[in-house]
Design a protein around this motif. Structure first.
Motif, PDB file in Angstrom:
ATOM      1  N   ILE C  44     -31.270 -11.162  19.069  1.00  0.00           N
ATOM      2  CA  ILE C  44     -30.422 -12.096  19.687  1.00  0.00           C
ATOM      3  C   ILE C  44     -30.184 -13.382  18.515  1.00  0.00           C
ATOM      4  O   ILE C  44     -29.128 -13.634  18.481  1.00  0.00           O
ATOM      5  CB  ILE C  44     -31.041 -12.593  20.908  1.00  0.00           C
ATOM      6  N   GLY C  47     -27.685 -12.049  15.936  1.00  0.00           N
ATOM      7  CA  GLY C  47     -26.520 -11.966  16.582  1.00  0.00           C
ATOM      8  C   GLY C  47     -25.930 -13.358  16.859  1.00  0.00           C
ATOM      9  O   GLY C  47     -24.636 -13.556  16.529  1.00  0.00           O
ATOM     10  N   VAL C  48     -26.647 -14.362  17.313  1.00  0.00           N
ATOM     11  CA  VAL C  48     -26.062 -15.694  17.390  1.00  0.00           C
ATOM     12  C   VAL C  48     -25.782 -16.258  15.989  1.00  0.00           C
ATOM     13  O   VAL C  48     -24.729 -16.914  16.048  1.00  0.00           O
ATOM     14  CB  VAL C  48     -27.385 -16.485  18.100  1.00  0.00           C
ATOM     15  N   HIS C  50     -24.573 -14.546  13.573  1.00  0.00           N
ATOM     16  CA  HIS C  50     -23.298 -13.727  13.268  1.00  0.00           C
ATOM     17  C   HIS C  50     -22.079 -14.548  14.031  1.00  0.00           C
ATOM     18  O   HIS C  50     -21.238 -14.999  13.576  1.00  0.00           O
ATOM     19  CB  HIS C  50     -23.322 -12.332  13.621  1.00  0.00           C
TER      20      HIS C  50
END
Lengths: 269, 256, 262
Positions: C44, C47-48, C50
């Motif tokens: 996560i 991802g955040v 990115h």
């Protein structure tokens, strides 16, 4: 009186001039748009004439169906699709319901909050599942997580819209009763509106789950997991007998789920 | 044998919804070319079935229904539609197309005569439109032509229903309990409209009716049905307590 | 506050035992499903991270590239033509599928056609159509037509099954032909809802027409997909803003058309 009536009786007009004009405008607009679309769209005629032959050829290659492929590849992919759809529905509800309350004019009497919420509803719905999936694959990498997030975000619009409509139809009387005893805004929502939209909640959840299963089928095309991966692989490898297997599986699952949803609705809601 | 004045001649009509359990048991009737014939009888005795067998909204099991030289019981397809357009029908719950205007409802009486394309564009003959307006005026609804049918009261709707039926230029008018959904005053008005319009256009009327008094008041002939059979057929005056008892059974209700 | 709300609700609407089991079952399944998705804190965070870079890349949206307008117009064309053709095919099928107008064997066949059209996502149909008729708008039109037949066919046949048969009976009694019964008995009763379905269908086709391009079936989706693949994020943002605008204009038009035909 009688004579003037008789003179007027001579003709019968179904619509007033204004209605006729509006109808004419709509029809004219439709015809114009269609004419424009037909005239300028790029369709290669040879492809069109060729199509029946191609379809027949494809059908022939799809038969016999490669059933042996089901348990090793298609079944796990199908299970993953179901997981994605379930998670996406929950996530969609968690994100969509608050936005729905914010968009409802009676629950949130703040116009700019309504406007923002409504924009979120339209925007999330306008961006299709595949585009959301492209985003999340870029963020979290390929796999079912990205798929579930994509579908969850796409369903915010639908869930929120249904909810705000449900809330706006809620009975004013019981809300006023709660206001009269001095309930806070949060209490109003939890004790006043929420019980009233509970039926909406269940029907939206079920309905959206059904849609989400269908939607999650395509995620595999951009690498976001599910049965679409199996389909994509089969198409890329030109294994038409496996394509037909996947299509058949999708067909059966979709009908099954629709039947389940209809039965639950009939019995419970 | 039927007299030359006979308009409708029913012979040995039987209708069974469930095989072996006839609702109509061997009905034979002749309807003359004028006046009102009222059919009375308890609920569920097949009055409505009888009326609906005549224009074949219900298919009879056996028997013969002669009308204008054809046996209606044997018709199907186009001949049946041609026969139907000569038979007007007035319904208990009016059965207007609620989302259409009053005028469209009256004009729908001409649907047996026009092609789908004409009907779709509402391009009815001028003569039809004039007739429709005249009928609307006759039933007192001249100002309602462009109102939607669902805006009208029950009595007004039934007037439109009658206008629609007469619009067909029928050779026979059927009415299936036309006043049962209306209050007593409106019922009388509707009966009067129906009687007068039928007389003006010389259409014989066959009417199912619940209220015996209304039937006696407006009909020249009463047919009493009970248990799927005709048990009385004669003038309204002949309808005494004994016969009513025979039709409806019991007698307590006659006391008043 | 939340607690107070829940306690009072629990008191008044105590669920039955069967319902409780169902709830627990659903919860257990969800937990299991969540576990299979491969969610982890690290992922996560990554991802955040990115995502933030990604969103930064969106600004300012780029509208200057010349292939936005043709792409959008092609999407519009696909949406309109497929809605039109799909509705035209759906109307007779819906009439055939209505169990109150047709004998059972006819309605069954028609309903099978509708079920078949509804089962496959437009993008799946688009992939097959691309294989059959090649890349381009035609494949998109075929795919969305398919979906429209299923959608309008289902809702319209259900609407027809709910109409009042009394009105039909009256029209039949006038000696009207089958087509006239449809025109005066059926159409007025379903027209309003039908317009609603078609409006919704066009709206949904408009949104889907921006998607079928991803698999090569024409429209703005193709442009968007290639922009994604070359990490041209400000262009991606520009396209998405345009799509949202288009859908919003569509909704306004829809309201107007519905009002005219009410």
């Amino acid at each position: 009186m009688n004579t003037s009536a008789a003179a007027e009786l001579d003709r019968w007009i179904r619509f007033t001039p204004a209605q006729r004009l509006a109808r004419f405008a709509v029809f004219f607009g439709l015809v114009a748009v269609v004419a424009w679309a037909l005239k300028t769209i790029e369709i290669i005629p040879e492809f069109l004439y060729d199509a029946p032959e191609q379809v027949v050829d494809m059908g022939r290659r799809m038969w016999p169906v490669d059933w042996a492929h089901f348990w090793p590849v298609v079944w796990p992919a199908l299970v993953e699709t179901m997981h994605i759809a379930a998670m996406a529905t929950i996530l969609g509800l968690i994100m969509g319901i608050p936005v729905g309350f914010l968009a409802a004019k009676n629950a949130t009497p703040v116009w700019w909050l309504n406007a923002i919420a409504r924009f979120i509803l339209v925007a999330t719905r306008s961006i299709s599942t595949l585009i959301w999936a492209l985003f999340f694959v870029a963020m979290f990498g390929p796999g079912p997580l990205s798929g579930a997030l994509a579908i969850a975000f796409h369903s915010i619009g639908f869930i929120g819209k249904m909810f705000s409509e449900g809330v706006e139809e809620a009975n004013r009387g019981s809300i006023e009763a709660l206001q009269a005893v001095g309930a806070s805004r949060m209490q109003l929502i939890l004790m006043g509106y929420w019980p009233m939209v509970l039926p909406t909640f269940w029907s939206v959840a079920l309905f959206r789950w059904d849609i989400n299963v269908r939607e999650s089928v395509v995620l595999g095309l951009v690498g976001a997991g599910g049965i679409g991966m199996a389909l994509n692989a089969a198409i890329d490898l030109i294994q038409w007998d496996r394509v037909s297997l996947v299509l058949f599986t999708i067909f059966v699952v979709v009908i099954l789920i629709e039947t389940i949803v209809t039965q639950i609705r009939k019995r419970v809601i | 044998m039927s007299s030359p004045d006979t308009k409708l001649s029913i012979r040995h009509l039987v209708k069974e919804y469930v095989p072996g359990k006839p609702v109509l048991k061997d009905i034979s009737l002749d309807i003359e070319g004028r006046g009102i014939t009222a059919i009375i009888g308890p609920s569920g005795t097949g009055k409505s079935t009888l009326i609906r067998c005549i224009n074949r909204l219900i298919n009879p099991t056996s028997g013969e229904i002669m009308f204008e030289g054809r046996d209606l019981a044997k018709l199907s397809g186009t001949p049946l539609r041609e026969a139907r357009r000569r038979i007007g029908m007035v319904f208990q719950e009016y059965n207007l197309v609620e989302r259409l205007t009053v005028m469209e409802n009256v004009l729908s009486g001409r649907l047996g005569y026009v092609s789908a394309w004409t009907a779709w564009r509402r391009k009815f003959d001028d003569a039809d439109i004039q007739k429709a307006f005249a009928l609307l005026k006759r039933v007192g609804l001249a100002d309602f032509a462009n109102r939607r049918a669902d805006e009208l009261s029950g009595g007004q709707r039934q007037r439109v229903g009658i206008a629609r039926a007469v619009m067909q230029s029928p050779g026979l008018l059927l009415a299936d309990e036309p006043t049962s959904s209306l209050d007593p005053k409106t019922s009388v008005e509707i009966m009067e409209v129906m009687r007068d319009l039928a007389a003006e256009n010389s259409i014989p009327v066959m009417i199912n009716i619940h209220q015996v008094e209304l039937g006696k008041r407006y009909a020249q002939r009463i047919i009493g049905m009970s248990g799927g059979l005709v048990v009385y057929d004669g003038a309204p005056d002949g309808l005494d307590a004994d016969i009513l008892k025979k039709i409806y059974g019991g007698q307590d209700w006659l006391a008043t | 506050m939340t607690n107070a709300g829940q306690v009072s609700r629990g008191d008044f609407f105590a669920p039955s035992i069967a319902k409780r089991f169902a709830y627990v079952g659903v919860l257990a399944y969800l937990a299991y499903a969540a576990a299979t998705l491969g969610l982890s804190l690290e992922r996560i965070q990554q991802g955040v991270g990115h995502g933030v870079r990604f969103l930064a890349g969106f600004f300012p949206p780029n509208f200057t590239q010349s292939d936005i307008l043709p792409g959008l117009l092609e999407s519009l064309q696909i949406a309109f033509l497929s809605s039109l053709i799909g509705t035209a095919i759906a109307i007779p099928i819906a009439v055939l599928a209505a169990r109150n107008l047709m004998p059972p064997w006819v309605s069954w066949i028609a309903r099978l056609v509708i079920i078949f059209c509804r089962s496959f996502h437009p993008v799946i149909v688009a992939i097959i159509a691309v294989k059959a008729v090649g890349f381009g708008a035609l494949a998109g039109i075929i795919a969305l037509t398919f979906a429209s037949v299923g959608f309008v066919g289902k809702l319209l046949s259900e609407a027809i099954e709910e109409i009042s048969l009394k009105q039909i009976e009256a029209i039949r009694a006038t000696g009207a032909s089958f087509m006239n019964v449809i025109a005066y008995g059926v159409v007025p009763q379903v027209m309003n809802r039908f317009i609603g379905f078609v409006a919704y269908e066009t709206d949904s086709n408009l949104r889907n027409s921006t998607m079928v391009g991803v698999v090569g079936a024409g429209g703005i989706g193709g442009t968007l997909f290639s922009a994604f693949q070359r990490f041209d994020y400000d262009f991606v943002a520009g396209i998405i803003v345009c799509i949202i605008g288009l859908v919003m204009v569509g909704e306004v038009l829809q309201i107007y058309v519905k009002r005219v035909f009410r």
